[in-house]
Design an enzyme around this catalytic site. Structure first.
Site, mmCIF file in Angstrom:
data_model
loop_
_atom_site.group_PDB
_atom_site.id
_atom_site.type_symbol
_atom_site.label_atom_id
_atom_site.label_comp_id
_atom_site.label_asym_id
_atom_site.label_seq_id
_atom_site.Cartn_x
_atom_site.Cartn_y
_atom_site.Cartn_z
ATOM 1 N N LYS A 22 -12.584 10.260 -13.773
ATOM 2 C CA LYS A 22 -13.151 9.515 -12.643
ATOM 3 C C LYS A 22 -12.637 10.046 -11.309
ATOM 4 C CE LYS A 22 -11.268 5.505 -10.966
ATOM 5 N NZ LYS A 22 -11.185 5.338 -9.516
ATOM 6 N N ASN A 23 -11.309 10.196 -11.188
ATOM 7 C CA ASN A 23 -10.766 10.524 -9.868
ATOM 8 C C ASN A 23 -11.005 11.986 -9.473
ATOM 9 O OD1 ASN A 23 -10.104 7.900 -9.444
ATOM 10 N ND2 ASN A 23 -7.928 8.116 -9.939
ATOM 11 N N CYS A 117 -8.486 -4.051 0.182
ATOM 12 C CA CYS A 117 -7.717 -3.507 -0.929
ATOM 13 C C CYS A 117 -7.407 -4.558 -1.957
ATOM 14 C CB CYS A 117 -6.426 -2.911 -0.410
ATOM 15 S SG CYS A 117 -6.743 -1.651 0.799
ATOM 16 N N ARG A 122 -3.593 0.040 1.896
ATOM 17 C CA ARG A 122 -4.015 1.410 1.543
ATOM 18 C C ARG A 122 -4.445 2.155 2.791
ATOM 19 N NH1 ARG A 122 -7.270 1.804 -3.952
ATOM 20 N NH2 ARG A 122 -6.535 3.915 -3.697
ATOM 21 N N ASP A 307 -1.528 4.554 -12.267
ATOM 22 C CA ASP A 307 -2.770 4.046 -12.860
ATOM 23 C C ASP A 307 -2.613 3.700 -14.341
ATOM 24 O OD1 ASP A 307 -3.873 4.338 -10.382
ATOM 25 O OD2 ASP A 307 -4.886 6.222 -10.824
ATOM 26 N N ARG A 399 -16.253 0.222 -13.527
ATOM 27 C CA ARG A 399 -16.210 1.206 -12.445
ATOM 28 C C ARG A 399 -15.568 2.501 -12.924
ATOM 29 N NH1 ARG A 399 -12.730 -0.323 -8.123
ATOM 30 N NH2 ARG A 399 -13.324 1.781 -7.639
HETATM 31 N N1 EPU Z 1 -0.619 6.533 1.719
HETATM 32 C C1 EPU Z 1 -0.286 6.431 3.047
HETATM 33 N N2 EPU Z 1 -1.127 7.017 3.971
HETATM 34 C C2 EPU Z 1 -2.248 7.678 3.598
HETATM 35 C C3 EPU Z 1 -2.578 7.785 2.244
HETATM 36 C C4 EPU Z 1 -1.729 7.193 1.320
HETATM 37 O O1 EPU Z 1 0.710 5.838 3.405
HETATM 38 O O2 EPU Z 1 -2.963 8.192 4.478
HETATM 39 C C5 EPU Z 1 0.289 5.927 0.723
HETATM 40 C C6 EPU Z 1 -0.420 4.818 -0.051
HETATM 41 O O3 EPU Z 1 -0.330 3.582 0.631
HETATM 42 C C7 EPU Z 1 0.312 4.843 -1.362
HETATM 43 C C8 EPU Z 1 0.676 6.311 -1.563
HETATM 44 O O4 EPU Z 1 0.582 6.909 -0.267
HETATM 45 O O5 EPU Z 1 1.493 4.092 -1.265
HETATM 46 C C9 EPU Z 1 -0.210 7.090 -2.517
HETATM 47 O O6 EPU Z 1 -1.576 6.940 -2.148
HETATM 48 P P1 EPU Z 1 -2.675 8.050 -2.473
HETATM 49 O O7 EPU Z 1 -3.280 8.507 -1.192
HETATM 50 O O8 EPU Z 1 -2.083 9.075 -3.381
HETATM 51 O O9 EPU Z 1 -3.783 7.198 -3.268
HETATM 52 P P2 EPU Z 1 -5.346 7.338 -3.157
HETATM 53 O O10 EPU Z 1 -5.719 8.762 -2.977
HETATM 54 O O11 EPU Z 1 -5.911 6.346 -2.221
HETATM 55 C C10 EPU Z 1 -5.722 7.867 -5.677
HETATM 56 C C11 EPU Z 1 -6.475 7.265 -6.812
HETATM 57 C C12 EPU Z 1 -5.812 5.972 -7.258
HETATM 58 C C13 EPU Z 1 -4.357 6.268 -7.629
HETATM 59 C C14 EPU Z 1 -3.638 6.992 -6.478
HETATM 60 C C15 EPU Z 1 -2.230 7.440 -6.853
HETATM 61 C C16 EPU Z 1 -8.703 8.014 -6.349
HETATM 62 C C17 EPU Z 1 -10.079 7.680 -5.915
HETATM 63 N N3 EPU Z 1 -7.834 7.017 -6.379
HETATM 64 O O12 EPU Z 1 -5.765 6.921 -4.625
HETATM 65 O O13 EPU Z 1 -6.505 5.585 -8.413
HETATM 66 O O14 EPU Z 1 -3.685 5.074 -7.902
HETATM 67 O O15 EPU Z 1 -4.385 8.148 -6.091
HETATM 68 O O16 EPU Z 1 -2.269 8.295 -7.938
HETATM 69 O O17 EPU Z 1 -8.416 9.151 -6.687
HETATM 70 C C18 EPU Z 1 -7.332 4.126 -10.059
HETATM 71 O O18 EPU Z 1 -7.961 5.088 -10.518
HETATM 72 O O19 EPU Z 1 -7.226 3.019 -10.632
HETATM 73 C C19 EPU Z 1 -6.665 4.268 -8.753
HETATM 74 C C20 EPU Z 1 -6.238 3.245 -8.043
#
Ligand code: EPU
Length: 432
Positions: A22-23, A117, A122, A307, A399
């Site tokens: 998915k991701n 969120c 997030r 996850d 989803r």
């Molecule tokens: N963060 C920041 N600033 C940013 C971006 C992230 O502070 O600009 C912080 C977040 O608050 C968090 C950490 O960095 O504490 C990690 O966030 P990340 O950006 O890695 O998460 P994401 O890209 O929004 C993806 C997956 C999530 C998964 C996370 C961590 C997708 C669409 N989503 O989210 O997947 O938990 O990486 O591996 O790829 C799921 O599939 O259930 C899911 C939630």
């Protein structure tokens, strides 16, 4: 409104085929916007997040041809707009990838702010920092993120991420593939889907090196042309079925996986007393004896994935002794714990730590999913519990898990989906 009715207490036996990740899919589909030609993408999971991504691209002018249920051809030759539908884009968290992709190809993007969120804050400050360092102007106005460049093209630059972010790493990678000059992303995330996106972009003509390490170097190219690419298997879907057999007992063959991606999950389940035998692209997973306690701390890859935190916590509710789970990626990712407690689990949450006191058994109950992985964890609990459970709000689960009911039925689980009158709760809070 769909609910899952589960008669628990039956061990699982058989084989399960893992779908595409998915991701990876929710990043690679928007990345097709960068390509001036036809992209054939294979191994696409049939899940609602992917359907939404494809609809958003279509609305921007992409032509999408479905070759079979898991293969599409996307032609982004005739994109006529760089402004996404507010209604569609706000439904999926991953819509932020549209900013990097549109900005990278057209030098401008208007994308609805990702929805509220389901767990913790997030922010996307690191994405924005990346775009501005590459020379874009980014403002939020009227619910949209507007990103633009004066010349129509970004300029390569060095970007040091303050936090390891999967989304920011992939978004900056997309924005930078056609920037003028060289971009270096330091402190990059290393998840398998980061490497998958880089491989996809490279197969279309990009020059991205170092994905999978914490330094990624991108030499901007003038154009990306079409090609064909197959998405990697879903690490978390595979881990979820492994956790299901750990909790319910039995023996299953998890097929179509990359064993290396599973190491962090395999090692933890083995510590809990689950037997895992690795073959070329399958894992044989067996649990016959009692589960043992284990301590788990979620970390960016190659650490234990956040996850999988709800699923492993559910397994630990049935382990002998006291386990400690520490969530170090997201705040507030324990909302499902109250539902597990309805089933007899003994868990105390204090901020980022859950203290899990193993119990002899769980009992079936009506329980409600509050997000995708929490929902998967509740299904696991229901499979392991004695008696009947009703899992509601399963639209969250759908989803991210393709045909979960059918896949579990094929493993001998007594689970069925039933339709009930009433409107499905709108998925406003789009995690994942
Ligand atoms: N963060 C920041 N600033 C940013 C971006 C992230 O502070 O600009 C912080 C977040 O608050 C968090 C950490 O960095 O504490 C990690 O966030 P990340 O950006 O890695 O998460 P994401 O890209 O929004 C993806 C997956 C999530 C998964 C996370 C961590 C997708 C669409 N989503 O989210 O997947 O938990 O990486 O591996 O790829 C799921 O599939 O259930 C899911 C939630």
């Amino acid at each position: 409104m769909t609910k899952y009715i589960v008669q628990g207490g039956k061990p699982l036996f058989g084989e399960v085929e893992i779908s595409g990740a998915k991701n990876a899919a929710v990043a690679i589909i928007p990345a097709a916007l960068l390509v001036d030609g036809v992209c054939r993408i294979e191994n696409i999971p049939q899940i609602s997040d992917v359907t939404l991504c494809l609809r958003i691209l279509e609305q921007l002018g992409a032509s999408i041809r479905s070759i079979n249920p898991h293969t599409v051809e996307i032609d982004c030759h005739c994109i006529h707009s760089t402004r996404t539908s507010y209604e569609l884009a706000r439904k999926i968290r991953a819509s932020y990838y549209l900013i990097g992709a549109l900005l990278g190809r057209f030098g401008q993007a208007e994308v609805a702010m990702p929805g509220g969120c389901n767990f913790g804050v997030r922010p996307i400050d690191q994405h924005v920092k990346g775009f501005t360092t590459l020379g874009a102007k980014v403002v939020v106005e009227g619910g949209f993120i507007h990103a633009s460049t004066e010349s129509g093209r970004l300029n390569g630059a060095n970007i040091y991420l303050d936090v390891v972010s999967v989304g920011a790493t992939m978004n900056i990678m997309m924005a930078a593939v056609m920037a003028q000059g060289v971009t270096v992303i330091e402190n990059a995330a290393k998840e398998p889907h980061i490497v998958d996106l880089a491989n996809f972009l490279n197969s279309m003509g990009a020059n991205v090196r170092g994905a999978g390490t914490d330094t990624i170097k991108i030499h901007g190219v003038d154009r990306l042309l079409g090609g064909s690419y197959a998405i990697i298997p879903d690490q978390i879907e595979a881990g979820t079925y492994m956790a299901a057999v750990a909790a319910a007992g039995g023996q299953i063959l998890v097929k179509n996986i990359i064993p290396k991606h599973m190491d962090c999950i395999t090692a933890k389940l083995q510590e809990c007393g689950v037997e895992v035998e690795e073959r070329e692209d399958t894992l044989l997973v067996r649990r016959t004896g009692k589960l043992q306690k284990a301590n788990v701390k979620t970390l960016p890859y190659p650490g234990f994935p956040t996850d999988m935190q709800p699923q492993i916590t559910t397994v630990l509710t049935l382990a002998e002794g006291t386990s400690l789970v520490t969530e170090s990626v997201w705040n507030n990712r324990y909302r499902y714990v109250d539902e597990l407690k309805r089933m007899g689990a003994s868990i105390q949450v204090d901020d980022k730590t859950a203290v899990v006191e193993g119990v002899d058994h769980l009992t079936g109950a009506p329980i409600q999913a509050c997000d995708l992985r929490a929902g998967a964890a509740l299904v696991i609990a229901a499979l392991a519990a004695q008696g009947q459970s009703e899992v509601s709000c399963v639209q969250y689960i759908e989803r991210g898990y393709e045909n979960i009911v059918e896949k579990l039925q094929a493993l001998g689980a007594d689970i069925r989906a039933v339709e009930e009158p009433g409107d499905a709760e709108e998925l406003e809070a789009h995690i994942g």
